[in-house]
Write a protein that holds these residues in place. Structure first.
Motif, PDB file in Angstrom:
ATOM      1  N   GLY A   1       0.762  -1.233   0.000  1.00 39.39           N
ATOM      2  CA  GLY A   1       0.000   0.000   0.000  1.00 39.39           C
ATOM      3  C   GLY A   1       0.790   1.278   0.000  1.00 39.39           C
ATOM      4  O   GLY A   1       0.205   2.361  -0.047  1.00 39.39           O
ATOM      5  N   GLY A   2       2.105   1.218   0.057  1.00 42.82           N
ATOM      6  CA  GLY A   2       2.878   2.447   0.035  1.00 42.82           C
ATOM      7  C   GLY A   2       2.841   3.090  -1.339  1.00 42.82           C
ATOM      8  O   GLY A   2       2.277   2.550  -2.287  1.00 42.82           O
ATOM      9  N   GLY A   3       3.448   4.263  -1.430  1.00 43.99           N
ATOM     10  CA  GLY A   3       3.495   4.938  -2.717  1.00 43.99           C
ATOM     11  C   GLY A   3       3.787   6.413  -2.579  1.00 43.99           C
ATOM     12  O   GLY A   3       4.226   6.884  -1.523  1.00 43.99           O
ATOM     13  N   LEU A   4       3.518   7.128  -3.664  1.00 45.96           N
ATOM     14  CA  LEU A   4       3.754   8.573  -3.734  1.00 45.96           C
ATOM     15  C   LEU A   4       2.415   9.295  -3.728  1.00 45.96           C
ATOM     16  O   LEU A   4       1.498   8.924  -4.478  1.00 45.96           O
ATOM     17  N   VAL A   5       2.312  10.316  -2.897  1.00 48.44           N
ATOM     18  CA  VAL A   5       1.069  11.067  -2.793  1.00 48.44           C
ATOM     19  C   VAL A   5       1.409  12.528  -2.537  1.00 48.44           C
ATOM     20  O   VAL A   5       2.449  12.833  -1.952  1.00 48.44           O
ATOM     21  N   GLN A   6       0.525  13.411  -2.962  1.00 47.46           N
ATOM     22  CA  GLN A   6       0.731  14.833  -2.696  1.00 47.46           C
ATOM     23  C   GLN A   6       0.310  15.172  -1.273  1.00 47.46           C
ATOM     24  O   GLN A   6      -0.536  14.479  -0.672  1.00 47.46           O
ATOM     25  N   ALA A   7       0.889  16.220  -0.739  1.00 43.96           N
ATOM     26  CA  ALA A   7       0.511  16.682   0.589  1.00 43.96           C
ATOM     27  C   ALA A   7      -0.996  16.916   0.640  1.00 43.96           C
ATOM     28  O   ALA A   7      -1.586  17.450  -0.303  1.00 43.96           O
ATOM     29  N   GLY A   8      -1.591  16.475   1.742  1.00 43.38           N
ATOM     30  CA  GLY A   8      -3.033  16.574   1.900  1.00 43.38           C
ATOM     31  C   GLY A   8      -3.787  15.347   1.438  1.00 43.38           C
ATOM     32  O   GLY A   8      -4.976  15.204   1.707  1.00 43.38           O
ATOM     33  N   GLY A   9      -3.084  14.464   0.760  1.00 38.15           N
ATOM     34  CA  GLY A   9      -3.712  13.251   0.245  1.00 38.15           C
ATOM     35  C   GLY A   9      -3.763  12.146   1.267  1.00 38.15           C
ATOM     36  O   GLY A   9      -3.418  12.325   2.439  1.00 38.15           O
ATOM     37  N   SER A  10      -4.209  10.973   0.811  1.00 38.49           N
ATOM     38  CA  SER A  10      -4.394   9.825   1.689  1.00 38.49           C
ATOM     39  C   SER A  10      -3.752   8.574   1.098  1.00 38.49           C
ATOM     40  O   SER A  10      -3.654   8.437  -0.127  1.00 38.49           O
ATOM     41  N   LEU A  11      -3.342   7.697   1.977  1.00 39.10           N
ATOM     42  CA  LEU A  11      -2.837   6.375   1.597  1.00 39.10           C
ATOM     43  C   LEU A  11      -3.260   5.389   2.662  1.00 39.10           C
ATOM     44  O   LEU A  11      -3.386   5.748   3.837  1.00 39.10           O
TER      45      LEU A  11
ATOM     46  N   TYR B   1       5.558   1.287  12.649  1.00 43.09           N
ATOM     47  CA  TYR B   1       6.686   2.166  12.905  1.00 43.09           C
ATOM     48  C   TYR B   1       7.097   2.793  11.580  1.00 43.09           C
ATOM     49  O   TYR B   1       6.680   2.329  10.517  1.00 43.09           O
ATOM     50  N   ARG B   2       7.923   3.814  11.647  1.00 43.87           N
ATOM     51  CA  ARG B   2       8.440   4.412  10.407  1.00 43.87           C
ATOM     52  C   ARG B   2       9.863   4.906  10.622  1.00 43.87           C
ATOM     53  O   ARG B   2      10.266   5.202  11.751  1.00 43.87           O
TER      54      ARG B   2
ATOM     55  N   THR C   1       6.926  11.375   5.182  1.00 41.39           N
ATOM     56  CA  THR C   1       7.725  10.563   4.267  1.00 41.39           C
ATOM     57  C   THR C   1       8.693   9.670   5.044  1.00 41.39           C
ATOM     58  O   THR C   1       9.449  10.140   5.884  1.00 41.39           O
ATOM     59  N   ALA C   2       8.613   8.381   4.780  1.00 41.22           N
ATOM     60  CA  ALA C   2       9.435   7.407   5.503  1.00 41.22           C
ATOM     61  C   ALA C   2       9.173   6.014   4.941  1.00 41.22           C
ATOM     62  O   ALA C   2       8.241   5.815   4.157  1.00 41.22           O
ATOM     63  N   VAL C   3       9.985   5.084   5.382  1.00 41.43           N
ATOM     64  CA  VAL C   3       9.670   3.674   5.178  1.00 41.43           C
ATOM     65  C   VAL C   3       8.843   3.234   6.379  1.00 41.43           C
ATOM     66  O   VAL C   3       9.258   3.443   7.525  1.00 41.43           O
ATOM     67  N   TYR C   4       7.684   2.671   6.110  1.00 41.27           N
ATOM     68  CA  TYR C   4       6.776   2.235   7.163  1.00 41.27           C
ATOM     69  C   TYR C   4       6.898   0.722   7.360  1.00 41.27           C
ATOM     70  O   TYR C   4       6.843  -0.035   6.389  1.00 41.27           O
ATOM     71  N   TYR C   5       7.056   0.327   8.616  1.00 39.56           N
ATOM     72  CA  TYR C   5       7.215  -1.079   8.977  1.00 39.56           C
ATOM     73  C   TYR C   5       6.078  -1.523   9.881  1.00 39.56           C
ATOM     74  O   TYR C   5       5.717  -0.802  10.816  1.00 39.56           O
ATOM     75  N   CYS C   6       5.552  -2.701   9.636  1.00 41.24           N
ATOM     76  CA  CYS C   6       4.610  -3.247  10.596  1.00 41.24           C
ATOM     77  C   CYS C   6       5.343  -4.190  11.541  1.00 41.24           C
ATOM     78  O   CYS C   6       6.390  -4.751  11.210  1.00 41.24           O
ATOM     79  N   ASN C   7       4.789  -4.318  12.706  1.00 43.72           N
ATOM     80  CA  ASN C   7       5.355  -5.137  13.775  1.00 43.72           C
ATOM     81  C   ASN C   7       4.220  -5.883  14.440  1.00 43.72           C
ATOM     82  O   ASN C   7       3.143  -5.322  14.645  1.00 43.72           O
ATOM     83  N   ALA C   8       4.440  -7.129  14.772  1.00 42.66           N
ATOM     84  CA  ALA C   8       3.390  -7.899  15.436  1.00 42.66           C
ATOM     85  C   ALA C   8       4.006  -8.864  16.431  1.00 42.66           C
ATOM     86  O   ALA C   8       5.066  -9.448  16.168  1.00 42.66           O
ATOM     87  N   ASN C   9       3.341  -9.037  17.533  1.00 41.25           N
ATOM     88  CA  ASN C   9       3.746  -9.979  18.576  1.00 41.25           C
ATOM     89  C   ASN C   9       2.935 -11.248  18.382  1.00 41.25           C
ATOM     90  O   ASN C   9       1.722 -11.242  18.625  1.00 41.25           O
ATOM     91  N   ILE C  10       3.612 -12.297  17.931  1.00 40.91           N
ATOM     92  CA  ILE C  10       2.914 -13.484  17.446  1.00 40.91           C
ATOM     93  C   ILE C  10       3.380 -14.734  18.164  1.00 40.91           C
ATOM     94  O   ILE C  10       4.594 -14.951  18.339  1.00 40.91           O
ATOM     95  N   ALA C  11       2.401 -15.545  18.546  1.00 39.29           N
ATOM     96  CA  ALA C  11       2.699 -16.860  19.112  1.00 39.29           C
ATOM     97  C   ALA C  11       2.544 -17.898  18.009  1.00 39.29           C
ATOM     98  O   ALA C  11       1.489 -17.995  17.381  1.00 39.29           O
ATOM     99  N   SER C  12       3.601 -18.643  17.745  1.00 36.04           N
ATOM    100  CA  SER C  12       3.512 -19.684  16.723  1.00 36.04           C
ATOM    101  C   SER C  12       3.296 -21.037  17.408  1.00 36.04           C
ATOM    102  O   SER C  12       2.668 -21.119  18.445  1.00 36.04           O
TER     103      SER C  12
ATOM    104  N   TRP D   1       8.779  -8.451  12.204  1.00 35.51           N
ATOM    105  CA  TRP D   1       8.762  -7.210  11.439  1.00 35.51           C
ATOM    106  C   TRP D   1       8.498  -7.489   9.969  1.00 35.51           C
ATOM    107  O   TRP D   1       8.962  -8.498   9.431  1.00 35.51           O
ATOM    108  N   GLY D   2       7.790  -6.573   9.339  1.00 33.98           N
ATOM    109  CA  GLY D   2       7.635  -6.624   7.901  1.00 33.98           C
ATOM    110  C   GLY D   2       8.872  -6.066   7.216  1.00 33.98           C
ATOM    111  O   GLY D   2       9.791  -5.556   7.857  1.00 33.98           O
ATOM    112  N   GLN D   3       8.857  -6.128   5.881  1.00 33.36           N
ATOM    113  CA  GLN D   3      10.025  -5.708   5.112  1.00 33.36           C
ATOM    114  C   GLN D   3      10.062  -4.196   4.890  1.00 33.36           C
ATOM    115  O   GLN D   3      11.090  -3.653   4.486  1.00 33.36           O
ATOM    116  N   GLY D   4       8.972  -3.532   5.158  1.00 35.60           N
ATOM    117  CA  GLY D   4       8.917  -2.088   4.984  1.00 35.60           C
ATOM    118  C   GLY D   4       8.298  -1.694   3.652  1.00 35.60           C
ATOM    119  O   GLY D   4       8.473  -2.390   2.649  1.00 35.60           O
TER     120      GLY D   4
END
Length: 122
Positions: free
Chosen positions: A8-18, A37-38, A92-103, A112-115
């Motif tokens: 879902g990342g990408g380029l957007v103008q200020a005021g826009g949404s992602l 995180y970012r 503007t940043a690389v956004y990372y997801c993080n989750a606490n998971i029991a396998s 962590w995700g790849q960003g």
């Protein structure tokens, strides 16, 4: 083996949404806290938002995104989302997801995700 895959990342103008999403897959017994995180160029990774698991979810946000970003999760899909509105160049940043998971062994571990890159142009 557990994986987090962001999209879902990408380029957007200020005021826009992602909207970002992060799906967990693999040998998952349970997912606790999920977060975003970012990391901007030349800066340390910073907390953006998190959301607890269970039936009564609680969310937290860094002050700079309050009122603009919304974190949510779909437990049936093992997915966490981040809706970002009124975006600013400083988001503007690389956004990372993080989750606490029991396998399989029921021991909770942070993953962590790849960003995914989010770029906001002025």
């Amino acid at each position: 083996q557990v994986q987090l895959v962001e999209s879902g990342g990408g380029l957007v103008q200020a005021g826009g949404s992602l909207g970002l999403s992060c799906a967990a897959s693999g040998s998952i017994r349970s997912i606790g806290l999920m977060a975003w995180y970012r990391q901007a160029p030349g800066k340390q990774r910073e907390f953006v938002a998190d959301i607890t698991g269970g039936s009564m979810t609680r969310t937290r946000y860094v002050d700079s995104v309050k009122g603009r970003f919304t974190i949510s999760r779909d437990n049936a899909k093992n997915t966490v989302y981040l809706q970002m509105n009124s975006l600013k160049p400083e988001d503007t940043a690389v956004y990372y997801c993080n989750a606490n998971i029991a396998s399989r062994n029921w021991i909770y571990t942070d993953y962590w995700g790849q960003g995914t890159q989010v770029t906001v142009s002025s």
